[in-house]
Design an enzyme around this catalytic site. Sequence first.
Site, PDB file in Angstrom:
ATOM      1  NE  ARG A  54      -2.133  -1.034   3.498  1.00 44.57           N
ATOM      2  CZ  ARG A  54      -1.816   0.208   4.392  1.00 44.57           C
ATOM      3  NH1 ARG A  54      -2.314   1.260   4.275  1.00 44.57           N
ATOM      4  NH2 ARG A  54      -1.230   0.114   5.301  1.00 44.57           N
ATOM      5  CE  LYS A 196      -5.876  -4.006   5.385  1.00 43.36           C
ATOM      6  NZ  LYS A 196      -6.743  -4.895   6.513  1.00 43.36           N
ATOM      7  CG  HIS A 215      -6.786  -4.556  11.407  1.00 41.21           C
ATOM      8  ND1 HIS A 215      -5.477  -4.417  11.605  1.00 41.21           N
ATOM      9  CD2 HIS A 215      -6.996  -5.443  10.283  1.00 41.21           C
ATOM     10  CE1 HIS A 215      -4.750  -4.912  10.727  1.00 41.21           C
ATOM     11  NE2 HIS A 215      -5.662  -5.591   9.812  1.00 41.21           N
ATOM     12  CB  SER A 233       2.005  -7.220   9.818  1.00 44.58           C
ATOM     13  OG  SER A 233       2.528  -8.123   9.208  1.00 44.58           O
ATOM     14  CE  LYS A 237      -4.577  -9.342  12.197  1.00 44.00           C
ATOM     15  NZ  LYS A 237      -5.266  -9.359  10.983  1.00 44.00           N
ATOM     16  CB  THR A 238      -3.742 -15.113   9.269  1.00 43.66           C
ATOM     17  OG1 THR A 238      -4.135 -13.880   8.841  1.00 43.66           O
ATOM     18  CG2 THR A 238      -4.304 -16.291   8.184  1.00 43.66           C
ATOM     19  CG  ASP A 252      -7.205  -8.336   7.475  1.00 40.13           C
ATOM     20  OD1 ASP A 252      -6.601  -8.119   8.523  1.00 40.13           O
ATOM     21  OD2 ASP A 252      -7.325  -7.337   6.693  1.00 40.13           O
ATOM     22  NE  ARG A 316      -0.021  -9.215   2.030  1.00 41.74           N
ATOM     23  CZ  ARG A 316      -0.653  -9.100   3.313  1.00 41.74           C
ATOM     24  NH1 ARG A 316      -1.728  -9.838   3.669  1.00 41.74           N
ATOM     25  NH2 ARG A 316      -0.140  -7.922   4.198  1.00 41.74           N
TER      26      ARG A 316
END
Length: 528
Positions: A54, A196, A215, A233, A237-238, A252, A316
């Site tokens: 981004r 995003k 988030h 990040s 989390k994932t 997410d 990704r």
Amino acid sequence: MNLTELEEIGLKSVGKIYHNLSYDELIRHEIENDECVVTKKGATAVDTGIFTGRSPKDKYFVDRYPSNQYIAWGDVNQKISEEIFNELLDLSREQLSGKDLYITDVFSGSSEASKKSIRFVTEIAWQSHFVKNMFIRPNEEELENFKPEFTVLNACKAVNDKWMEHGLNSEVFVLFDIENNLAIIGGTWYGGELKKGIFSMMNYWLPLEGKLSMHCSANVGERGDTALFFGLSGTGKTTLSTDPHRRLIGDDEHGWDDEGVFNFEGGCYAKVINLDGKSEPEIYNAIRPGALLENVVMYGDGEVDYEDSSKTENTRVSYPIEHIDNHEPSLGAGHPENIIFLTADAFGVLPPVSKLTREQAMYYFLSGYTAKVAGTERGITEPVATFSACFGEAFLPLHPTVYAKLLGEKIDKHGVNVYLVNTGWTGGAYGVGHRMSIKDTRACINAILDGSIKSSEFDVTRTFGLHVPKTLGEINPEILNPRNAWANKEEFDKTRDTLAEMFIENFKKYQSEDSEFDYSAAGPKIES
């Protein structure tokens, strides 16, 4: 979809309109347009050009009433005038006019009471594929009656050569006109801007309706118990929310309204650097026809080299959530029983698991702490603390305390348990100690989710005042209180106080005489 609707948003002499194509049709277009290559596993792989992440410094909101009364202006949310926005809107319209266009209609938010209808317009087939993966796909009946509440014009081939004259950061522009329900993107092909950008808008719309946007990842157990996992990040989390014994709601972005928790998205966007089938089988197996890889390195036979970071560390894959076998079909569940804040503390100071008071939950939510480790970025030789309010400050148009207030109200109303889990280092800081084992972290998470942690006897740590269990299942008790895990206790005390000072300094921005969000008393206190 007809030409009249496109003319209403200023597009002229449009060629063919490819409206809501199927996956097979999109992939055929990607191949025919020479936009992608097909991997050995049947996924398509694309390059996003010079931008592989981004461009947060190129994101702006139009300075217009009434949204300018709500937006927290600053480095994250920058102002752009109506005049410059309209000039770049004309540039974007010029780029998209006279072209064949891909139009994709989707929903953001699985809750009937909270979902928003979004239309994406692009001249790139794979970008249409990306948003089809990432957002919620309407059924045929919903598509027949679809009326967009917000439109994104992705004119990625348009470049703003007048950016210096406009006082902007670069030739890239990611702009939001809230009152006219329109966003425009130029100068960058990166798919994450599409994802995003809508997340930022959901973070604007929902809190103004009294709903919390988050988030975080979420899953639900067999007895209907929902859990939320917040984390920046690299905190897990994932990985930790993808559990063979619990159904994945999403990895997410979520909302929390009067009905419960709901996913904003209909897909996942996972990092694949160093991906292997043994450590992350769910993600690895999701990479099949329909999945879209970004910026990976491939061999001539279509085999992907996930260890090769020569294009970017930020490789990704996007895929529909249906590619995860154990997902929650409704993309929603009831109010959460447990909230878990994940941090990867490279200083080795925070405990593997702590039960937070309500005040501590507010403090750590507003702090949004994790730490980068040496070697992750050029020039970093020691751990560096990172604070991102609400674990997602880059995507929050409103002031962080707006989200914190909503979280606090929901914790109180639904009696939610909140925990802080450190997936980082123990026994010493990065370079001396070692990373918390996934086995021990999983054991902490499981004890939270099955409720067994509540029967533990707790100690309170010095300085940070965190409640840590004395024993927890088969975890070595020595690591539960981090000071005990360090061989050099004096070095631990020194490092602990250094990190505490960083927390205290960061939280000063929330402290004032009339602030209802001065939760500094729940944070660390350095003893003289």
